[in-house]
Write a protein that holds these residues in place. Structure first.
Motif, PDB file in Angstrom:
ATOM      1  N   THR A  75       4.582   7.860   0.818  1.00 10.11           N
ATOM      2  CA  THR A  75       4.256   7.387   2.159  1.00 10.11           C
ATOM      3  C   THR A  75       4.095   5.869   2.179  1.00 10.11           C
ATOM      4  O   THR A  75       3.470   5.299   1.296  1.00 10.11           O
ATOM      5  CB  THR A  75       2.954   8.052   2.637  1.00 10.11           C
ATOM      6  OG1 THR A  75       3.124   9.472   2.539  1.00 10.11           O
ATOM      7  CG2 THR A  75       2.627   7.679   4.071  1.00 10.11           C
ATOM      8  N   ASP A  76       4.650   5.218   3.191  1.00 12.38           N
ATOM      9  CA  ASP A  76       4.584   3.759   3.369  1.00 12.38           C
ATOM     10  C   ASP A  76       5.150   2.989   2.186  1.00 12.38           C
ATOM     11  O   ASP A  76       4.695   1.887   1.879  1.00 12.38           O
ATOM     12  CB  ASP A  76       3.145   3.292   3.627  1.00 12.38           C
ATOM     13  CG  ASP A  76       2.587   3.850   4.913  1.00 12.38           C
ATOM     14  OD1 ASP A  76       3.368   3.994   5.874  1.00 12.38           O
ATOM     15  OD2 ASP A  76       1.385   4.143   4.956  1.00 12.38           O
TER      16      ASP A  76
ATOM     17  N   ARG B 288       0.879  -1.170   0.000  1.00 17.26           N
ATOM     18  CA  ARG B 288       0.000   0.000   0.000  1.00 17.26           C
ATOM     19  C   ARG B 288       0.913   1.216   0.000  1.00 17.26           C
ATOM     20  O   ARG B 288       1.296   1.716   1.056  1.00 17.26           O
ATOM     21  CB  ARG B 288      -0.872  -0.020   1.251  1.00 17.26           C
ATOM     22  CG  ARG B 288      -1.761  -1.237   1.350  1.00 17.26           C
ATOM     23  CD  ARG B 288      -2.589  -1.226   2.622  1.00 17.26           C
ATOM     24  NE  ARG B 288      -1.820  -0.893   3.814  1.00 17.26           N
ATOM     25  CZ  ARG B 288      -1.151  -1.770   4.552  1.00 17.26           C
ATOM     26  NH1 ARG B 288      -1.154  -3.041   4.225  1.00 17.26           N
ATOM     27  NH2 ARG B 288      -0.497  -1.392   5.607  1.00 17.26           N
ATOM     28  N   LEU B 289       1.260   1.693  -1.129  1.00 18.23           N
ATOM     29  CA  LEU B 289       2.285   2.720  -1.211  1.00 18.23           C
ATOM     30  C   LEU B 289       2.155   3.556  -2.470  1.00 18.23           C
ATOM     31  O   LEU B 289       1.454   3.195  -3.391  1.00 18.23           O
ATOM     32  CB  LEU B 289       3.671   2.074  -1.204  1.00 18.23           C
ATOM     33  CG  LEU B 289       3.851   0.964  -2.235  1.00 18.23           C
ATOM     34  CD1 LEU B 289       4.539   1.484  -3.457  1.00 18.23           C
ATOM     35  CD2 LEU B 289       4.594  -0.163  -1.608  1.00 18.23           C
TER      36      LEU B 289
ATOM     37  N   ARG C 163       7.386   0.621  -0.158  1.00 20.42           N
ATOM     38  CA  ARG C 163       8.143  -0.615   0.001  1.00 20.42           C
ATOM     39  C   ARG C 163       8.690  -1.053  -1.345  1.00 20.42           C
ATOM     40  O   ARG C 163       8.119  -0.758  -2.381  1.00 20.42           O
ATOM     41  CB  ARG C 163       7.266  -1.723   0.571  1.00 20.42           C
ATOM     42  CG  ARG C 163       6.859  -1.468   1.989  1.00 20.42           C
ATOM     43  CD  ARG C 163       6.057  -2.598   2.550  1.00 20.42           C
ATOM     44  NE  ARG C 163       5.586  -2.240   3.867  1.00 20.42           N
ATOM     45  CZ  ARG C 163       5.305  -3.113   4.803  1.00 20.42           C
ATOM     46  NH1 ARG C 163       5.411  -4.396   4.561  1.00 20.42           N
ATOM     47  NH2 ARG C 163       4.891  -2.715   5.980  1.00 20.42           N
TER      48      ARG C 163
ATOM     49  N   ASP D 125      11.869   5.008   3.266  1.00 22.06           N
ATOM     50  CA  ASP D 125      11.386   6.308   3.736  1.00 22.06           C
ATOM     51  C   ASP D 125      10.889   7.162   2.570  1.00 22.06           C
ATOM     52  O   ASP D 125      11.459   7.121   1.470  1.00 22.06           O
ATOM     53  CB  ASP D 125      12.491   7.071   4.466  1.00 22.06           C
ATOM     54  CG  ASP D 125      12.769   6.542   5.863  1.00 22.06           C
ATOM     55  OD1 ASP D 125      12.000   5.675   6.348  1.00 22.06           O
ATOM     56  OD2 ASP D 125      13.762   6.988   6.471  1.00 22.06           O
ATOM     57  N   SER D 126       9.865   7.930   2.843  1.00 21.89           N
ATOM     58  CA  SER D 126       9.306   8.845   1.848  1.00 21.89           C
ATOM     59  C   SER D 126      10.398   9.800   1.356  1.00 21.89           C
ATOM     60  O   SER D 126      11.197  10.310   2.143  1.00 21.89           O
ATOM     61  CB  SER D 126       8.159   9.647   2.482  1.00 21.89           C
ATOM     62  OG  SER D 126       7.597  10.519   1.550  1.00 21.89           O
TER      63      SER D 126
ATOM     64  N   GLN E  78      11.180  -1.621   3.575  1.00 20.35           N
ATOM     65  CA  GLN E  78      10.398  -0.393   3.743  1.00 20.35           C
ATOM     66  C   GLN E  78      11.325   0.771   3.417  1.00 20.35           C
ATOM     67  O   GLN E  78      12.478   0.802   3.853  1.00 20.35           O
ATOM     68  CB  GLN E  78       9.905  -0.285   5.181  1.00 20.35           C
ATOM     69  CG  GLN E  78       9.070   0.949   5.436  1.00 20.35           C
ATOM     70  CD  GLN E  78       8.586   0.991   6.881  1.00 20.35           C
ATOM     71  OE1 GLN E  78       8.645  -0.010   7.592  1.00 20.35           O
ATOM     72  NE2 GLN E  78       8.138   2.133   7.296  1.00 20.35           N
TER      73      GLN E  78
END
Length: 149
Positions: free
Chosen positions: A77-78, A63-64, A80, A138-139, A136
């Protein structure tokens, strides 16, 4: 390559040729994956607009939001990164400032990115294996390419 290097410096010294064919060097190993909208290995990426990707896709998952650019993808955001690979080493070339953290079950290091595009080792095994990698991101981190060894 040797011809071009010799043209640049006629005195250059090379190690002996290995006799290995180019195809043998990447046999049974995942090929490089470029993260850009101009790369042939990343087909059907949208052009410079933020897009939501969902599991399962080949490289960008979850979900990104990722924004595809000419040279790199930028994490939202979020964000991966996930991929199935066959290799003993997996490397990522990221840029900007932030971290790339482990998400999958095997604990590994946290990659601290400090602005310039630099190759970072994500997986370092003794033998080649087939596995899945998930990180993961970072934005704002820019991801240029995955390479495999």
């Amino acid at each position: 390559m040797r011809t071009l290097l010799r043209q640049a410096d006629p005195n250059v010294q090379f190690p002996p040729k290995t006799g290995q064919k180019d195809a043998d060097l990447t046999k049974n190993r995942t090929p490089e994956r470029y993260l850009s909208n101009r790369a042939t290995s990343a087909t059907a990426w949208p052009t410079t607009k933020t897009t939501m990707y969902r599991f399962p896709t080949t490289v960008l998952t979850g979900r990104l939001a990722w924004t595809a650019g000419y040279e790199y993808f930028t994490a939202g955001t979020d964000a991966r990164l996930a991929l199935n690979y066959r290799a003993k080493n997996v490397n990522l070339v990221p840029a900007r400032k932030g971290t790339v953290k482990v998400v999958d079950s095997k604990p590994t290091n946290i990659v601290r990115v400090d602005s310039t595009p630099t190759l970072h080792r994500l997986v370092d095994e003794t033998n080649s294996k087939q596995a899945r990698l998930e990180r993961q991101v970072d934005s704002g981190i820019q991801a240029y390419a995955f390479t495999f060894g």
